[in-house]
Design a protein around this motif. Sequence first.
Motif, PDB file in Angstrom:
ATOM      1  N   LYS A  97       0.806  -1.192  -0.067  1.00 27.94           N
ATOM      2  CA  LYS A  97       0.037   0.117  -0.224  1.00 27.94           C
ATOM      3  C   LYS A  97       0.758   1.289  -0.136  1.00 27.94           C
ATOM      4  O   LYS A  97       1.806   1.279   0.726  1.00 27.94           O
ATOM      5  CB  LYS A  97      -0.838  -0.152   1.367  1.00 27.94           C
ATOM      6  CG  LYS A  97      -1.760   1.324   1.188  1.00 27.94           C
ATOM      7  CD  LYS A  97      -2.600   1.204   2.577  1.00 27.94           C
ATOM      8  CE  LYS A  97      -3.542   2.181   2.425  1.00 27.94           C
ATOM      9  NZ  LYS A  97      -4.554   2.429   3.631  1.00 27.94           N
ATOM     10  N   ARG A  98       0.466   2.236  -0.903  1.00 27.15           N
ATOM     11  CA  ARG A  98       1.241   3.433  -0.852  1.00 27.15           C
ATOM     12  C   ARG A  98       0.412   4.529  -1.041  1.00 27.15           C
ATOM     13  O   ARG A  98      -0.800   4.502  -1.696  1.00 27.15           O
ATOM     14  CB  ARG A  98       2.130   3.484  -2.054  1.00 27.15           C
ATOM     15  CG  ARG A  98       3.090   4.853  -2.166  1.00 27.15           C
ATOM     16  CD  ARG A  98       3.491   4.858  -3.556  1.00 27.15           C
ATOM     17  NE  ARG A  98       4.453   3.880  -3.782  1.00 27.15           N
ATOM     18  CZ  ARG A  98       5.547   3.728  -3.685  1.00 27.15           C
ATOM     19  NH1 ARG A  98       6.582   4.814  -3.255  1.00 27.15           N
ATOM     20  NH2 ARG A  98       6.148   2.583  -4.272  1.00 27.15           N
ATOM     21  N   GLY A  99       0.284   5.332   0.045  1.00 26.45           N
ATOM     22  CA  GLY A  99      -0.676   6.683  -0.107  1.00 26.45           C
ATOM     23  C   GLY A  99      -0.294   7.549   0.936  1.00 26.45           C
ATOM     24  O   GLY A  99       0.529   7.433   1.936  1.00 26.45           O
ATOM     25  N   LEU A 100      -1.110   8.929   0.710  1.00 26.10           N
ATOM     26  CA  LEU A 100      -0.980   9.787   1.908  1.00 26.10           C
ATOM     27  C   LEU A 100      -2.192  10.365   2.462  1.00 26.10           C
ATOM     28  O   LEU A 100      -2.401  11.485   3.048  1.00 26.10           O
ATOM     29  CB  LEU A 100       0.056  11.130   1.333  1.00 26.10           C
ATOM     30  CG  LEU A 100       1.224  10.854   0.975  1.00 26.10           C
ATOM     31  CD1 LEU A 100       2.052  11.931   0.109  1.00 26.10           C
ATOM     32  CD2 LEU A 100       2.196  10.365   2.344  1.00 26.10           C
ATOM     33  N   ALA A 101      -3.268   9.767   2.041  1.00 26.25           N
ATOM     34  CA  ALA A 101      -4.400   9.939   2.387  1.00 26.25           C
ATOM     35  C   ALA A 101      -4.699  10.032   3.891  1.00 26.25           C
ATOM     36  O   ALA A 101      -4.388   9.070   4.237  1.00 26.25           O
ATOM     37  CB  ALA A 101      -5.629   9.213   1.712  1.00 26.25           C
ATOM     38  N   VAL A 102      -5.304  10.845   4.351  1.00 23.31           N
ATOM     39  CA  VAL A 102      -5.777  10.792   5.862  1.00 23.31           C
ATOM     40  C   VAL A 102      -7.096  10.443   5.925  1.00 23.31           C
ATOM     41  O   VAL A 102      -8.128  11.199   5.507  1.00 23.31           O
ATOM     42  CB  VAL A 102      -5.397  12.298   6.692  1.00 23.31           C
ATOM     43  CG1 VAL A 102      -5.676  12.287   8.214  1.00 23.31           C
ATOM     44  CG2 VAL A 102      -3.957  12.315   6.281  1.00 23.31           C
ATOM     45  N   PRO A 103      -7.543   9.516   6.720  1.00 23.12           N
ATOM     46  CA  PRO A 103      -8.948   9.294   6.785  1.00 23.12           C
ATOM     47  C   PRO A 103      -9.702  10.241   7.773  1.00 23.12           C
ATOM     48  O   PRO A 103      -9.240  10.715   8.889  1.00 23.12           O
ATOM     49  CB  PRO A 103      -9.003   7.902   7.388  1.00 23.12           C
ATOM     50  CG  PRO A 103      -7.647   7.662   7.985  1.00 23.12           C
ATOM     51  CD  PRO A 103      -6.779   8.455   7.502  1.00 23.12           C
ATOM     52  N   VAL A 104     -10.813  10.755   7.172  1.00 23.89           N
ATOM     53  CA  VAL A 104     -11.652  11.766   7.955  1.00 23.89           C
ATOM     54  C   VAL A 104     -12.781  10.808   8.663  1.00 23.89           C
ATOM     55  O   VAL A 104     -13.705  10.422   7.740  1.00 23.89           O
ATOM     56  CB  VAL A 104     -12.071  12.751   7.172  1.00 23.89           C
ATOM     57  CG1 VAL A 104     -12.765  13.888   8.008  1.00 23.89           C
ATOM     58  CG2 VAL A 104     -10.820  13.444   6.632  1.00 23.89           C
ATOM     59  N   GLU A 105     -13.021  10.764   9.779  1.00 31.50           N
ATOM     60  CA  GLU A 105     -14.197  10.126  10.449  1.00 31.50           C
ATOM     61  C   GLU A 105     -15.079  11.077  11.148  1.00 31.50           C
ATOM     62  O   GLU A 105     -14.447  11.805  11.767  1.00 31.50           O
ATOM     63  CB  GLU A 105     -13.595   9.068  11.323  1.00 31.50           C
ATOM     64  CG  GLU A 105     -12.560   7.947  10.691  1.00 31.50           C
ATOM     65  CD  GLU A 105     -12.056   6.915  11.506  1.00 31.50           C
ATOM     66  OE1 GLU A 105     -12.637   6.912  12.600  1.00 31.50           O
ATOM     67  OE2 GLU A 105     -11.119   6.269  11.179  1.00 31.50           O
ATOM     68  N   ASP A 106     -16.406  10.669  11.343  1.00 31.32           N
ATOM     69  CA  ASP A 106     -17.146  11.435  12.018  1.00 31.32           C
ATOM     70  C   ASP A 106     -16.959  11.025  13.318  1.00 31.32           C
ATOM     71  O   ASP A 106     -17.155   9.641  13.694  1.00 31.32           O
ATOM     72  CB  ASP A 106     -18.621  11.257  11.632  1.00 31.32           C
ATOM     73  CG  ASP A 106     -18.867  11.848  10.212  1.00 31.32           C
ATOM     74  OD1 ASP A 106     -18.028  12.996   9.874  1.00 31.32           O
ATOM     75  OD2 ASP A 106     -19.671  11.375   9.476  1.00 31.32           O
ATOM     76  N   ASP A 107     -16.853  11.954  14.442  1.00 30.32           N
ATOM     77  CA  ASP A 107     -16.771  11.480  15.796  1.00 30.32           C
ATOM     78  C   ASP A 107     -18.168  11.707  16.493  1.00 30.32           C
ATOM     79  O   ASP A 107     -19.076  12.552  16.330  1.00 30.32           O
ATOM     80  CB  ASP A 107     -15.770  12.186  16.686  1.00 30.32           C
ATOM     81  CG  ASP A 107     -14.326  11.680  16.122  1.00 30.32           C
ATOM     82  OD1 ASP A 107     -14.276  10.334  15.442  1.00 30.32           O
ATOM     83  OD2 ASP A 107     -13.596  12.436  16.095  1.00 30.32           O
TER      84      ASP A 107
END
Length: 107
Positions: A97-107
Amino acid sequence: MRAQIAVVDPAAAGRPLTMIVTVEIDRRGPQDPAALDRWLAAEPAVQQAWQVAGDADYTLVATARDAAGYRAFLRRLVAENPAVVRCRSGMVLETVKRGLAVPVEDD
């Protein structure tokens, strides 16, 4: 947002060798503590660099055309940064896996 980037296959860009490098530094010397940070940020072979806690002081992702190119990078790293006392390298055999995406989650 910091930047927009294109994800390029390193092999297609002529840099098929990817290495994970841990770097240990001598923190007791008179060196400028930010000098290595500046060097790593400016070094084209370094894709990513982190100051880390644990056995090493830095973890890097570096690319090279071949083993000779990687050796040249290591020589520059050590010769131009007197605080560096040890480097350990691991060659990437396959990228899962290669990536720089940051997961955005609802809290």
